[in-house]
Enzyme design. Structure first.
Site, PDB file in Angstrom:
ATOM      1  N   SER A 120    -107.795  58.140  69.029  1.00 45.61           N
ATOM      2  CA  SER A 120    -107.264  59.182  68.149  1.00 45.61           C
ATOM      3  C   SER A 120    -107.429  60.573  68.752  1.00 45.61           C
ATOM      4  CB  SER A 120    -107.925  59.070  66.784  1.00 45.61           C
ATOM      5  OG  SER A 120    -107.327  59.960  65.888  1.00 45.61           O
ATOM      6  N   HIS A 121    -108.204  61.424  68.090  1.00 45.30           N
ATOM      7  CA  HIS A 121    -108.325  62.821  68.493  1.00 45.30           C
ATOM      8  C   HIS A 121    -109.470  63.043  69.479  1.00 45.30           C
ATOM      9  CE1 HIS A 121    -110.580  61.659  65.014  1.00 45.30           C
ATOM     10  NE2 HIS A 121    -111.503  62.524  65.391  1.00 45.30           N
ATOM     11  N   ASP A 284    -102.289  65.014  66.592  1.00 43.26           N
ATOM     12  CA  ASP A 284    -103.437  64.623  67.409  1.00 43.26           C
ATOM     13  C   ASP A 284    -103.061  63.606  68.486  1.00 43.26           C
ATOM     14  OD1 ASP A 284    -103.047  62.403  65.787  1.00 43.26           O
ATOM     15  OD2 ASP A 284    -105.179  61.900  65.764  1.00 43.26           O
ATOM     16  N   ASP A 286    -103.045  60.363  68.940  1.00 41.13           N
ATOM     17  CA  ASP A 286    -102.180  59.209  68.665  1.00 41.13           C
ATOM     18  C   ASP A 286    -101.105  59.504  67.623  1.00 41.13           C
ATOM     19  OD1 ASP A 286    -104.157  59.419  66.707  1.00 41.13           O
ATOM     20  OD2 ASP A 286    -104.033  57.290  66.216  1.00 41.13           O
ATOM     21  N   ASP A 288    -101.130  60.588  64.433  1.00 41.00           N
ATOM     22  CA  ASP A 288    -101.188  60.342  62.988  1.00 41.00           C
ATOM     23  C   ASP A 288    -101.681  61.550  62.191  1.00 41.00           C
ATOM     24  OD1 ASP A 288    -103.775  60.085  63.847  1.00 41.00           O
ATOM     25  OD2 ASP A 288    -104.119  58.097  62.969  1.00 41.00           O
ATOM     26  N   ARG A 289    -102.259  62.545  62.882  1.00 46.90           N
ATOM     27  CA  ARG A 289    -102.726  63.736  62.157  1.00 46.90           C
ATOM     28  C   ARG A 289    -101.741  64.889  62.306  1.00 46.90           C
ATOM     29  NH1 ARG A 289    -109.244  64.388  62.913  1.00 46.90           N
ATOM     30  NH2 ARG A 289    -109.753  62.293  62.177  1.00 46.90           N
ATOM     31  N   THR A 351    -113.310  57.516  52.504  1.00 45.19           N
ATOM     32  CA  THR A 351    -112.689  58.000  53.734  1.00 45.19           C
ATOM     33  C   THR A 351    -112.105  56.845  54.551  1.00 45.19           C
ATOM     34  OG1 THR A 351    -114.193  59.852  53.791  1.00 45.19           O
ATOM     35  CG2 THR A 351    -113.223  59.208  55.886  1.00 45.19           C
ATOM     36  N   GLU A 370    -105.734  62.809  53.447  1.00 40.58           N
ATOM     37  CA  GLU A 370    -107.137  63.113  53.652  1.00 40.58           C
ATOM     38  C   GLU A 370    -107.272  64.559  54.091  1.00 40.58           C
ATOM     39  OE1 GLU A 370    -109.740  59.710  55.106  1.00 40.58           O
ATOM     40  OE2 GLU A 370    -108.089  59.707  56.520  1.00 40.58           O
ATOM     41  N   GLU A 371    -108.458  65.117  53.846  1.00 36.22           N
ATOM     42  CA  GLU A 371    -108.720  66.496  54.256  1.00 36.22           C
ATOM     43  C   GLU A 371    -108.714  66.644  55.774  1.00 36.22           C
ATOM     44  OE1 GLU A 371    -111.708  66.754  56.024  1.00 36.22           O
ATOM     45  OE2 GLU A 371    -112.031  64.647  55.552  1.00 36.22           O
ATOM     46  N   SER A 372    -108.871  65.540  56.485  1.00 34.29           N
ATOM     47  CA  SER A 372    -108.988  65.573  57.940  1.00 34.29           C
ATOM     48  C   SER A 372    -107.615  65.579  58.613  1.00 34.29           C
ATOM     49  CB  SER A 372    -109.802  64.375  58.405  1.00 34.29           C
ATOM     50  OG  SER A 372    -109.269  63.179  57.866  1.00 34.29           O
ATOM     51  N   LYS A 383    -101.373  57.102  58.472  1.00 33.83           N
ATOM     52  CA  LYS A 383    -100.976  58.488  58.279  1.00 33.83           C
ATOM     53  C   LYS A 383     -99.981  58.843  59.378  1.00 33.83           C
ATOM     54  CE  LYS A 383    -105.386  59.790  60.319  1.00 33.83           C
ATOM     55  NZ  LYS A 383    -106.671  59.299  59.863  1.00 33.83           N
ATOM     56  N   ARG A 503    -120.909  65.941  58.353  1.00 29.72           N
ATOM     57  CA  ARG A 503    -119.816  66.714  57.766  1.00 29.72           C
ATOM     58  C   ARG A 503    -120.257  67.232  56.400  1.00 29.72           C
ATOM     59  NH1 ARG A 503    -116.216  65.473  61.522  1.00 29.72           N
ATOM     60  NH2 ARG A 503    -115.665  63.331  62.034  1.00 29.72           N
TER      61      ARG A 503
HETATM   62  C1  G1P Z   1    -112.568  60.932  60.495  1.00 28.80           C
HETATM   63  C2  G1P Z   1    -112.013  61.638  59.280  1.00 28.80           C
HETATM   64  C3  G1P Z   1    -111.426  60.627  58.323  1.00 28.80           C
HETATM   65  C4  G1P Z   1    -110.375  59.799  59.053  1.00 28.80           C
HETATM   66  C5  G1P Z   1    -110.957  59.197  60.319  1.00 28.80           C
HETATM   67  C6  G1P Z   1    -109.901  58.508  61.145  1.00 28.80           C
HETATM   68  O1  G1P Z   1    -113.556  60.022  60.114  1.00 28.80           O
HETATM   69  O2  G1P Z   1    -112.992  62.420  58.645  1.00 28.80           O
HETATM   70  O3  G1P Z   1    -110.867  61.292  57.231  1.00 28.80           O
HETATM   71  O4  G1P Z   1    -109.910  58.770  58.235  1.00 28.80           O
HETATM   72  O5  G1P Z   1    -111.535  60.226  61.121  1.00 28.80           O
HETATM   73  O6  G1P Z   1    -108.896  59.396  61.559  1.00 28.80           O
HETATM   74  P1  G1P Z   1    -115.115  60.366  60.169  1.00 28.80           P
HETATM   75  O7  G1P Z   1    -115.423  60.796  61.582  1.00 28.80           O
HETATM   76  O8  G1P Z   1    -115.334  61.486  59.207  1.00 28.80           O
HETATM   77  O9  G1P Z   1    -115.785  59.090  59.748  1.00 28.80           O
HETATM   78 ZN    ZN Z   2    -105.345  59.986  65.130  1.00 26.86          ZN
END
Ligand code: G1P
Ligand code: ZN
Length: 550
Positions: A120-121, A284, A286, A288-289, A351, A370-372, A383, A503
């Protein structure tokens, strides 16, 4: 392409199984180096191929965000899938496949599963991270029952098998065989772009982008570059150069492909300090964000979900209205207020995207977020970053106003949820757990105590009972709910790969009659000080300030 139909089966015996292959909320995510360990990737894939239903004789979708290790992993998976009797493996040119596009391909090809290669990110490259995520037949992250079974299988694995075949050629679309398995290499963008055209008014958006409206999209050298170029520049006619950092690179150009104010700093500065652009967005690693910016205006992801919900019917794909909405627990309650007014159900889930999957499959919700920086809908089961950007553009095209105007109007109607997330990244695991466990043990005594000029009304550890399958998920974050509707949530990240990440989520509601235009850090200042004092964040982490403030 060489015909690999006669490739022989090979068997590898493992001396001992790997013990550290427990998938987290986003699959198995480890350092690239770890994934280079002999047999490491193979072990996880073998376990997955043994556990996921429908593999033999079925179809699987494989691709990733282009990070270091992507191509090698596709080769490994193809050889192993062929040895496991997979009938068809679908992958994409260059092996480039965003998470939302993968979800779409799994669904549209009725695949048994998808194997998405991404962390992901998280940064990529030989010194960055790599990941393998298994998605189920609905296109969403595999349920815990499956990931638990994969983990159990890795711990007992004595070997794996594969077909000895040369590296796949993924340079252009085509079809060939490995053993009796058919490999289909598709253009990774086509089907996704078509799907977007069914949901949004491309004519209206094209008219907007061909006018004076200036868009800047930052692909962060990650997977969305080719998607964004096709959609924004080719299909919608935005000027060349609209997509920045559009070439996927194995190390994302050394960047951290997380679209937030810290890591997408250049784009943020362009929009927040300058007047050249009307709209900015980033996705991001991949894809999805999403991060949404207007001219001198940052849209908080929780607010973004609320705005999309309030304005959904402006997009053709949602013109009939929404069945319901859902947000993760740490996401602000901005969307709850909109749902109440629309008279639709609003669910609060733990989450992670998989909790939305059940609600989407059951038709109980249409939008979720999600807030993220994650927002999505029932069009897939992940997402979807570019989807959110197109949704915003569709709304702006129809409304003919600016992002800032939309936000002012929204808060004026529903009130504003001042919101911020403070991340303390890569802290010593003992410090993080010590802090967390201490606050957790204090919880019963906190109710009734003063906090930031308010009173703590409830202190709990969030648990969720799934309304669709009745499963219970507990231990999802420590909540301090204050008597005026404000709250602070503490959570430990489930996706970090170094040490632990704490967090802290802060939220405070101001009604339409209140002061709607403060800096969130100012509006939340008292709560920030109060949670630091209560949880001893600075002393216990040794950090003066958070690594990332959103
Ligand atoms: C984080 C984000 C969460 C998201 C996840 C995957 O997870 O906070 O909302 O679903 O990445 O993208 P966390 O590192 O908080 O467990
Ligand atoms: Zn991602």
């Amino acid at each position: 392409m060489t015909d690999l139909a006669d490739a022989p089966v090979r068997q590898v015996t493992l001396d001992r199984p790997f013990e550290d292959q427990k998938p987290g909320t986003s699959g198995l995510r480890k350092s690239s180096q770890q994934f280079q360990t002999p047999h490491y990737l193979e072990s996880f894939i073998e376990a997955s191929l043994r556990v996921v239903p429908g593999i033999t004789g079925g179809t699987i979708v494989v691709g990733g965000d282009g990070r270091y290790g992507n191509r090698r992993a596709i080769d490994v998976i193809a050889r192993m899938a062929a040895a496991h009797g997979v009938a068809k493996l679908i992958t994409t040119t260059g092996g480039i496949l965003s998470t939302p596009a993968a979800s779409n391909l799994i669904r549209s090809h009725a695949a048994a599963c998808g194997v998405i290669l991404s962390a992901s990110h998280n940064p990529g490259g030989p010194d960055g991270d790599f990941g393998v995520k298994i998605n189920g037949a609905n296109g969403g992250p595999a349920p815990e029952s499956v990931t638990d079974a994969i983990y159990a299988a890795t711990r007992q694995l004595d070997g794996y098998r594969f077909l000895e075949a040369e590296a796949l050629s993924l340079d252009s679309p085509g079809s060939f065989r490995i053993g009796s398995m058919q490999v289909e290499v598709l253009d990774g963008v086509d089907a996704y772009a078509e799907l977007m055209q069914t949901l949004f008014d491309f004519d209206a958006i094209a008219a907007l982008l061909r006018g004076n409206f200036r868009l800047a999209f930052d692909a962060m050298h990650a997977v969305t570059g080719p998607y964004a170029k096709r959609i924004f520049e080719q299909l919608l006619g935005a000027p060349a150069g609209t997509v920045r950092n559009g070439l996927p690179l194995e190390d994302f150009g050394g960047g951290h492909p997380d679209p937030n104010l810290t890591y997408a700093h250049d784009l943020a500065e362009l929009l927040l300090q300058g007047d050249l652009y009307d709209f900015g967005a980033a996705c991001d690693g991949d894809g999805d964000r999403n991060m949404i910016l207007g001219r001198r205006c940052f849209v908080n992801p929780s607010d973004s979900l609320a705005v999309l919900t309030a304005q959904a019917t402006l997009a053709p794909g949602y013109a009939a209205g929404l069945a319901g909405v859902a947000r993760s627990m740490p996401t602000s309650a901005a969307v709850d207020v909109v749902a109440r007014e629309l008279g639709i159900p609003c669910f609060e889930t733990p989450t992670g995207w998989k909790f939305f999957g059940n609600l989407l499959d059951a038709g109980r919700i249409t939008l979720c977020g999600e807030e993220s920086f994650g927002t999505g809908s029932n069009h897939i089961r992940e997402k979807d970053g570019l989807w959110a950007v197109l949704f915003w553009l569709n709304i702006l095209a129809v409304r003919g106003c600016s992002v800032a105007e939309i936000m002012t109007e929204h808060w004026g109607r529903f009130g504003r949820h001042y919101y911020s997330r403070h991340d303390y990244e890569a802290i010593a695991s003992e410090a993080a757990h010590g802090l967390y466990d201490r606050v957790k043990s204090m919880q019963p005594t906190l109710v009734g105590q003063a906090f930031a000029g308010r009173t703590i009304a409830t202190a709990d550890d969030f648990a969720y009972s799934d309304p669709v399958d009745g499963s219970l998920t507990s231990g999802q974050g420590l909540r301090l709910l204050l008597d005026d509707g404000s709250r602070v949530v503490l959570r430990l990240s489930g996706t970090g790969t170094q040490g632990a990440t704490l967090r802290v989520y802060l939220e405070s509601y101001v009604p339409p009659s209140g002061d709607l235009h403060q800096d969130p850090q100012v509006a939340l200042a008292e709560m920030i000080t109060a949670i630091d004092a209560l949880a001893e964040i600075r002393t216990r982490t040794g950090m003066e300030r958070p690594t990332v403030i959103t």
